[in-house]
Design a protein around this motif. Structure first.
Motif, PDB file in Angstrom:
ATOM      1  N   TRP A   1      32.702  24.030  31.592  1.00  0.00           N
ATOM      2  CA  TRP A   1      31.494  24.146  30.779  1.00  0.00           C
ATOM      3  C   TRP A   1      30.549  23.007  31.129  1.00  0.00           C
ATOM      4  N   GLY A   2      29.263  23.323  31.199  1.00  0.00           N
ATOM      5  CA  GLY A   2      28.280  22.279  31.398  1.00  0.00           C
ATOM      6  C   GLY A   2      28.147  21.434  30.149  1.00  0.00           C
ATOM      7  N   GLU A   3      27.804  20.209  30.326  1.00  0.00           N
ATOM      8  CA  GLU A   3      27.536  19.332  29.193  1.00  0.00           C
ATOM      9  C   GLU A   3      26.068  19.495  28.792  1.00  0.00           C
ATOM     10  N   PRO A   4      25.729  19.107  27.572  1.00  0.00           N
ATOM     11  CA  PRO A   4      24.327  19.237  27.166  1.00  0.00           C
ATOM     12  C   PRO A   4      23.419  18.568  28.182  1.00  0.00           C
ATOM     13  N   PRO A   5      22.445  19.299  28.710  1.00  0.00           N
ATOM     14  CA  PRO A   5      21.582  18.704  29.719  1.00  0.00           C
ATOM     15  C   PRO A   5      20.716  17.609  29.118  1.00  0.00           C
ATOM     16  N   THR A   6      20.526  16.562  29.890  1.00  0.00           N
ATOM     17  CA  THR A   6      19.585  15.529  29.487  1.00  0.00           C
ATOM     18  C   THR A   6      18.189  16.041  29.799  1.00  0.00           C
ATOM     19  N   PRO A   7      17.348  16.125  28.805  1.00  0.00           N
ATOM     20  CA  PRO A   7      16.013  16.639  29.096  1.00  0.00           C
ATOM     21  C   PRO A   7      15.327  15.786  30.162  1.00  0.00           C
ATOM     22  N   VAL A   8      15.117  16.364  31.321  1.00  0.00           N
ATOM     23  CA  VAL A   8      14.428  15.669  32.393  1.00  0.00           C
ATOM     24  C   VAL A   8      13.000  16.178  32.406  1.00  0.00           C
ATOM     25  N   LEU A   9      12.155  15.498  31.679  1.00  0.00           N
ATOM     26  CA  LEU A   9      10.757  15.888  31.567  1.00  0.00           C
ATOM     27  C   LEU A   9       9.942  14.889  32.380  1.00  0.00           C
ATOM     28  N   THR A  10       9.371  15.385  33.450  1.00  0.00           N
ATOM     29  CA  THR A  10       8.664  14.520  34.386  1.00  0.00           C
ATOM     30  C   THR A  10       7.179  14.500  34.059  1.00  0.00           C
ATOM     31  N   GLY A  11       6.654  13.295  33.938  1.00  0.00           N
ATOM     32  CA  GLY A  11       5.249  13.157  33.601  1.00  0.00           C
ATOM     33  C   GLY A  11       5.051  13.116  32.095  1.00  0.00           C
ATOM     34  N   HIS A  12       3.815  13.252  31.702  1.00  0.00           N
ATOM     35  CA  HIS A  12       3.479  13.189  30.279  1.00  0.00           C
ATOM     36  C   HIS A  12       3.472  14.608  29.721  1.00  0.00           C
ATOM     37  N   ILE A  13       4.420  14.897  28.827  1.00  0.00           N
ATOM     38  CA  ILE A  13       4.585  16.240  28.274  1.00  0.00           C
ATOM     39  C   ILE A  13       4.467  16.182  26.761  1.00  0.00           C
ATOM     40  N   GLU A  14       3.738  17.134  26.208  1.00  0.00           N
ATOM     41  CA  GLU A  14       3.585  17.228  24.766  1.00  0.00           C
ATOM     42  C   GLU A  14       3.935  18.643  24.312  1.00  0.00           C
ATOM     43  N   TYR A  15       4.363  18.755  23.043  1.00  0.00           N
ATOM     44  CA  TYR A  15       4.694  20.057  22.458  1.00  0.00           C
ATOM     45  C   TYR A  15       3.739  20.354  21.301  1.00  0.00           C
ATOM     46  N   LEU A  16       3.290  21.576  21.248  1.00  0.00           N
ATOM     47  CA  LEU A  16       2.565  22.067  20.086  1.00  0.00           C
ATOM     48  C   LEU A  16       3.485  23.087  19.425  1.00  0.00           C
ATOM     49  N   ARG A  17       3.951  22.764  18.237  1.00  0.00           N
ATOM     50  CA  ARG A  17       4.961  23.596  17.587  1.00  0.00           C
ATOM     51  C   ARG A  17       4.330  24.646  16.673  1.00  0.00           C
ATOM     52  N   ASP A  18       4.928  25.853  16.731  1.00  0.00           N
ATOM     53  CA  ASP A  18       4.546  26.940  15.824  1.00  0.00           C
ATOM     54  C   ASP A  18       3.038  27.156  15.777  1.00  0.00           C
ATOM     55  N   VAL A  19       2.451  27.300  16.940  1.00  0.00           N
ATOM     56  CA  VAL A  19       1.014  27.579  16.994  1.00  0.00           C
ATOM     57  C   VAL A  19       0.776  28.949  16.364  1.00  0.00           C
ATOM     58  N   PRO A  20      -0.020  29.015  15.316  1.00  0.00           N
ATOM     59  CA  PRO A  20      -0.176  30.286  14.587  1.00  0.00           C
ATOM     60  C   PRO A  20      -1.291  31.138  15.171  1.00  0.00           C
ATOM     61  N   SER A  21      -1.367  32.353  14.668  1.00  0.00           N
ATOM     62  CA  SER A  21      -2.461  33.262  14.999  1.00  0.00           C
ATOM     63  C   SER A  21      -3.031  33.804  13.700  1.00  0.00           C
ATOM     64  N   THR A  22      -4.319  34.068  13.716  1.00  0.00           N
ATOM     65  CA  THR A  22      -4.927  34.655  12.522  1.00  0.00           C
ATOM     66  C   THR A  22      -4.615  36.138  12.414  1.00  0.00           C
ATOM     67  N   HIS A  23      -4.083  36.720  13.499  1.00  0.00           N
ATOM     68  CA  HIS A  23      -3.711  38.132  13.485  1.00  0.00           C
ATOM     69  C   HIS A  23      -2.286  38.266  12.964  1.00  0.00           C
ATOM     70  N   ALA A  24      -2.117  39.018  11.911  1.00  0.00           N
ATOM     71  CA  ALA A  24      -0.817  39.108  11.243  1.00  0.00           C
ATOM     72  C   ALA A  24       0.280  39.617  12.177  1.00  0.00           C
ATOM     73  N   ALA A  25      -0.086  40.478  13.107  1.00  0.00           N
ATOM     74  CA  ALA A  25       0.924  41.062  13.992  1.00  0.00           C
ATOM     75  C   ALA A  25       1.312  40.137  15.137  1.00  0.00           C
ATOM     76  N   GLN A  26       0.589  39.034  15.288  1.00  0.00           N
ATOM     77  CA  GLN A  26       0.833  38.135  16.415  1.00  0.00           C
ATOM     78  C   GLN A  26       1.840  37.055  16.027  1.00  0.00           C
ATOM     79  N   GLU A  27       2.867  36.882  16.851  1.00  0.00           N
ATOM     80  CA  GLU A  27       3.904  35.898  16.560  1.00  0.00           C
ATOM     81  C   GLU A  27       3.368  34.474  16.751  1.00  0.00           C
ATOM     82  N   LYS A  28       3.776  33.560  15.847  1.00  0.00           N
ATOM     83  CA  LYS A  28       3.504  32.153  16.129  1.00  0.00           C
ATOM     84  C   LYS A  28       4.503  31.685  17.176  1.00  0.00           C
ATOM     85  N   ARG A  29       4.157  30.653  17.909  1.00  0.00           N
ATOM     86  CA  ARG A  29       5.021  30.259  19.023  1.00  0.00           C
ATOM     87  C   ARG A  29       4.794  28.801  19.389  1.00  0.00           C
TER      88      ARG A  29
END
Length: 524
Positions: free
Chosen positions: A247-275
């Motif tokens: 079994w692989g061990e939990p990978p160490t996140p190797v994020l190269t460069g400057h990386i940012e996350y935008l969490r749960d970006v919503p939509s004004t359209h009810a049918a559109q999934e947030k992501r």
């Protein structure tokens, strides 16, 4: 006259006669032991490898010896490996019928190799101790089971924790569509794990074993990533055996460069999934506060940069972009990875429904326009406000693979005022009776400035993902007929040996980036 005592001789003679009188010169003949009417019989049963380790197996028959203490059957005891055993007494020289049944966790009977219920067996014992051995081919209902059925048997490393949960993750809904916790396996005999699933004959499977997450996916004996396992299902019962080296061990996140996350970006359209959205910023972004950058939007964002969220290996977009920008081969840019909608991915990445592909709920496809509105009207303004971007269409691109390649081309052609640099990797041209070809052919004119990378691997086609070189060539020709010029604003590549997976797309992403965002000195 006083009587005389007997003489010594007379006395001894009397003693001898007395002793002889108490002896039987002919000892009695011993009585022979009674003939045993019953025999001690041991039943050893070899069970199929998918048998649950906690299965309750019983013998039932015409003699009380098969009744067991409860009267409901003679319960067998698991001996390890694939063997269950039990001892009982049965009358000699008598033909007795019996059958084996599984009473828990499911009510099953023994089936033969063809899936038909095995008739009652007959046993006749003659010796005082005998052994009866037989093998169960498979388990199933009394009515039998003759249709397609695929049993997966996974042998795990000895170091696997006893309380571990083992899963299969793969490309079909029955396998979780690459959710690492796709289908949970139960503990089976012989220290393995198993499950049984039903697929249509000819279904092309890709899958891997996990311990419930991509942190603990199966690896090679050297700890290296392995290719997805593949199998094409047949029209009857079959077993697929898998041995996990480690079994692989939990990978160490190797994020190269400057990386940012935008969490749960919503939509004004009810049918559109947030992501979620993952954003890679170029090396000089923090130091050059006056500079603005072109932007490449990419689909399937969870597979692009972060190994902890990638379901089948990441593209290494961050490492590739970092290297190419620093080396001066690519213009500094911002890359925005838009996470897909999971089970609704095919809904958003297709421009028309296609009920011929129920595995991805193709009948509910055709939501690409709504997804495009989210990208153009909601996500792009958010990115343009938060980051220093070049907002104009000439600096904005869209890229993806498979259905992501299809939707990139579709949205690019529909919205040339927003996207002009299109990365179309392994596009699913087949979708909707090759609807994308009809749309290209129906263009009244080639949109100005739209630059396209189009490619296909020579080994991508499968029954469930029928992307082919022939379709890619047809798309290339359709684009050329509308005015695109090969090796100018249309780069077409056939990748020899290229397969339909993240590893293959990662290998050529650098070329895609260099074509769509060349360094200013090398731009056409």
């Amino acid at each position: 006259m006083k009587p005389q005592p007997p003489s010594r001789f007379t006395f001894l003679l009397l003693l001898a006669l007395t002793a002889l009188a108490g002896c039987d010169p002919k000892p009695p003949t011993p009585t022979p032991p009674a003939e045993q009417t019953h025999s001690d019989v041991q039943f050893d049963v070899t069970v199929p490898p998918e048998t649950p380790v906690d299965a309750v197996l019983v013998l039932k028959g015409t003699d009380p010896g098969f009744s067991g203490p409860s009267g409901k059957g003679l319960e067998l005891v698991f001996q390890g490996g694939t063997t269950f055993s039990v001892k009982t007494k049965l009358p000699k020289d008598t033909a007795l019928t019996y059958s084996i049944q599984m009473t828990s966790p499911d009510a099953h009977v023994a089936l033969d190799a063809a899936g038909v219920a095995v008739p009652a067996r007959t046993v006749t014992v003659h010796e005082n101790e005998e052994k009866v051995e037989f093998t169960v081919e498979r388990w199933g209902p009394e009515s039998g089971s003759t249709g397609p059925r695929t049993v997966f048997i996974v042998a795990v490393p000895d170091a696997t924790p006893p309380d571990a949960t083992i899963w299969l993750a793969g490309n079909q809904p029955e396998l979780g569509e690459w959710n690492p916790s796709g289908v949970r396996l139960y503990k089976a005999v012989n220290s393995s794990y198993a499950t049984a699933l039903t697929f249509a004959p000819g279904t092309s499977l890709e899958f891997k074993a996990t311990r419930g997450s991509w942190d603990y996916v199966e690896k090679s004996a050297l700890g290296e990533d392995i290719d997805n396992r593949t199998y094409t299902t047949g029209d009857s019962f079959e077993r697929v055996s898998v041995t996990v080296a480690m079994w692989g061990e939990p990978p160490t996140p190797v994020l190269t460069g400057h990386i940012e996350y935008l969490r749960d970006v919503p939509s004004t359209h009810a049918a559109q999934e947030k992501r979620d959205v993952i954003v890679w910023l170029p090396p000089d972004y923090r130091d050059n506060s006056d500079r603005h950058y072109p932007v490449l939007y990419m689909h399937d964002g969870q597979n692009l940069m972060d190994a902890t969220t990638a379901f089948a290996g990441e593209w290494g977009v961050d490492e590739t972009a970092q290297e190419l920008v620093i080396s001066g081969k690519v213009e500094p840019l911002i890359i925005v990875g838009v996470y897909n909608a999971g089970a609704k991915r095919a809904h958003e990445y297709t421009q028309v429904p296609d009920p011929k592909y129920p595995k991805v709920d193709g009948a509910n496809g055709g939501k690409a326009d709504a997804y495009g509105r989210f990208l153009i009207e909601e996500l792009k303004p958010l990115i343009d406000e938060k980051y220093r971007t070049k907002k104009e269409a000439q600096y904005t691109g869209l890229a993806g693979s498979s259905l992501g390649g299809l939707v990139s081309l579709y949205l690019g052609l529909q919205n040339p005022g927003t996207f002009t640099r299109l990365g179309v990797l392994s596009p699913s041209v087949f979708w909707g009776e090759k609807d994308i070809l009809s749309r290209v052919n129906a263009l009244s004119a080639k949109p100005e400035q739209v630059r396209i990378w189009l490619d296909m691997g020579t080994e991508e086609a499968s029954p469930d993902s029928p992307e082919t070189v022939a379709d890619a060539q047809a798309l290339r020709d359709a684009l050329v007929n509308k005015g695109w010029v090969l090796d100018n604003d249309l780069k077409y590549t056939e990748v020899q040996g290229g397969k339909h997976n993240e590893k293959a797309w990662a290998a050529r992403f650098g070329e895609v980036l260099q074509y769509l965002y060349p360094a200013p000195s090398s731009a056409p």
